[in-house]
Design a protein around this motif. Structure first.
Motif, PDB file in Angstrom:
ATOM      1  N   LEU A 133      41.816  43.546  23.067  1.00 32.32           N
ATOM      2  CA  LEU A 133      41.232  43.830  24.381  1.00 32.32           C
ATOM      3  C   LEU A 133      39.716  43.781  24.360  1.00 32.32           C
ATOM      4  O   LEU A 133      39.086  43.644  25.409  1.00 32.32           O
ATOM      5  N   TYR A 144      52.651  45.628  33.367  1.00 34.03           N
ATOM      6  CA  TYR A 144      52.042  46.739  32.639  1.00 34.03           C
ATOM      7  C   TYR A 144      52.891  47.996  32.832  1.00 34.03           C
ATOM      8  O   TYR A 144      53.134  48.416  33.972  1.00 34.03           O
ATOM      9  N   LEU A 195      38.955  40.173  33.685  1.00 32.60           N
ATOM     10  CA  LEU A 195      40.337  39.749  33.495  1.00 32.60           C
ATOM     11  C   LEU A 195      40.443  38.255  33.266  1.00 32.60           C
ATOM     12  O   LEU A 195      39.688  37.447  33.836  1.00 32.60           O
ATOM     13  N   MET A 254      40.783  47.670  34.211  1.00 31.36           N
ATOM     14  CA  MET A 254      40.780  46.371  33.538  1.00 31.36           C
ATOM     15  C   MET A 254      39.660  45.506  34.113  1.00 31.36           C
ATOM     16  O   MET A 254      39.640  45.238  35.314  1.00 31.36           O
ATOM     17  N   ASP A 307      45.858  37.849  30.579  1.00 33.15           N
ATOM     18  CA  ASP A 307      46.136  39.254  30.874  1.00 33.15           C
ATOM     19  C   ASP A 307      47.272  39.388  31.885  1.00 33.15           C
ATOM     20  O   ASP A 307      47.701  40.512  32.185  1.00 33.15           O
TER      21      ASP A 307
END
Lengths: 110, 121
Positions: B64, B94, B86, B83, B90
Motif C-alpha cells: 500500500l 473491501y 487510488l 484510500m 485497487d
C-alpha cells in the motif's frame, strides 16, 4: 510479503477426504501458531473454519481439521459433502506484524 | 448478533480518494482489533490493514506504500479506511473483519458483506 502457496484446486467424491496444503516461510507459517483457514462460497464473505492451526470454532463440523509441520499448514476435510464446495484460504501472522493469505484453493465435490 | 456493515464504496477515478466505513454492532467494538481485507473480483483475499483497540497502533500491507490510512471511532462503533492516490489495481471488494480474541486467538471470526471499490476513468 508474498502470498502463501496453495494448490489451485482439489476434488473428491462424497465421503472421501481431501487435504489442502498451505506453504509459507520461516517468516510466517513457520514462526507462529496464528494460522487460520477460511471457507468462501461464491459471492459471500469468508467464514473461519480453523483457528490457531487446529482449533475449530463452535458450529464447524469435526470433519474439518488442521495441522502444521514446519513452514506448511494443512486443512483436511474428511467425509466430503456437497456443501463443502467452495474456495478455501489459509492465513498466517508474519514477523512484520502483518497477516498474509494463501493463494486460495477451489474444492470441488465430484 | 454481531454485525459489520461496510459502506462508502463506489466508482472513483485513478488518482482519486475514497473513504470506506464499517459500522459495528452486537459486540463491544472497543474490545477488538479490526482489519480490512480486500479481494479483486474473481481473485484471492489480500490482507490490507489492522488497528488496535484504541487506534494508537496501525499496521499496513507493504504494497500500500502509505496510500491508505485506517482509523476508528469507538464512540461511534465505526472503522474507517481512507484510500488516496487510488489506482486501477485497487479495484476490489473491501471487507472489514473482527479479530477474535479472549482466552485464545480466534482468527477473523466475523466479516462484513464487503464494499466494492472500482477505480476507473
Amino acid at each position: 510479503q508474498s502470498a502463501l502457496t496453495q494448490p489451485p484446486s482439489v476434488s473428491g467424491s462424497p465421503g472421501q477426504s481431501v487435504t489442502i496444503s498451505c506453504t509459507g516461510t520461516r517468516s510466517d507459517v513457520g514462526s507462529y501458531n496464528r494460522v487460520s483457514w477460511y471457507k468462501q462460497p461464491p459471492g459471500t464473505a469468508p467464514k473461519v473454519m480453523i483457528f490457531e492451526v487446529s482449533n475449530r470454532p463452535s458450529g464447524v463440523p469435526d470433519r474439518f481439521s488442521g495441522s502444521k509441520s514446519g513452514n506448511t499448514a494443512s486443512l483436511t476435510i474428511s467425509g466430503l459433502q456437497a456443501e463443502d464446495e467452495a474456495d478455501y484460504y489459509c492465513c498466517s501472522f508474519t514477523t512484520s506484524s502483518t497477516y498474509v493469505f494463501g493463494t486460495g484453493t477451489k474444492v470441488t465435490v465430484l | 448478533d454481531v454485525q459489520l456493515v461496510e459502506s462508502g464504496g463506489g466508482l472513483v477515478q485513478p488518482g482519486g480518494s475514497l473513504r470506506l466505513s464499517c459500522a459495528a454492532s452486537g459486540f463491544a467494538f472497543s474490545g477488538y482489533w479490526i482489519h480490512w481485507v480486500r479481494q479483486v473480483p474473481g481473485k484471492g483475499l489480500e490482507w490490507v490493514s489492522r488497528i488496535n483497540l484504541d487506534g494508537s497502533s496501525t499496521t499496513y500491507a507493504d504494497s500500500l506504500k502509505g496510500r491508505f490510512t485506517i482509523s476508528r471511532d469507538n464512540a461511534k462503533n465505526a472503522l474507517y479506511l481512507q484510500m488516496n492516490s487510488l489506482r486501477a489495481d485497487d479495484t476490489a471488494v473491501y471487507f472489514c473483519a473482527r479479530e477474535g480474541y479472549s482466552d485464545s486467538w480466534y482468527g477473523f471470526d466475523f466479516w462484513g458483506q464487503g464494499a466494492l471499490v472500482t477505480v476507473s476513468s
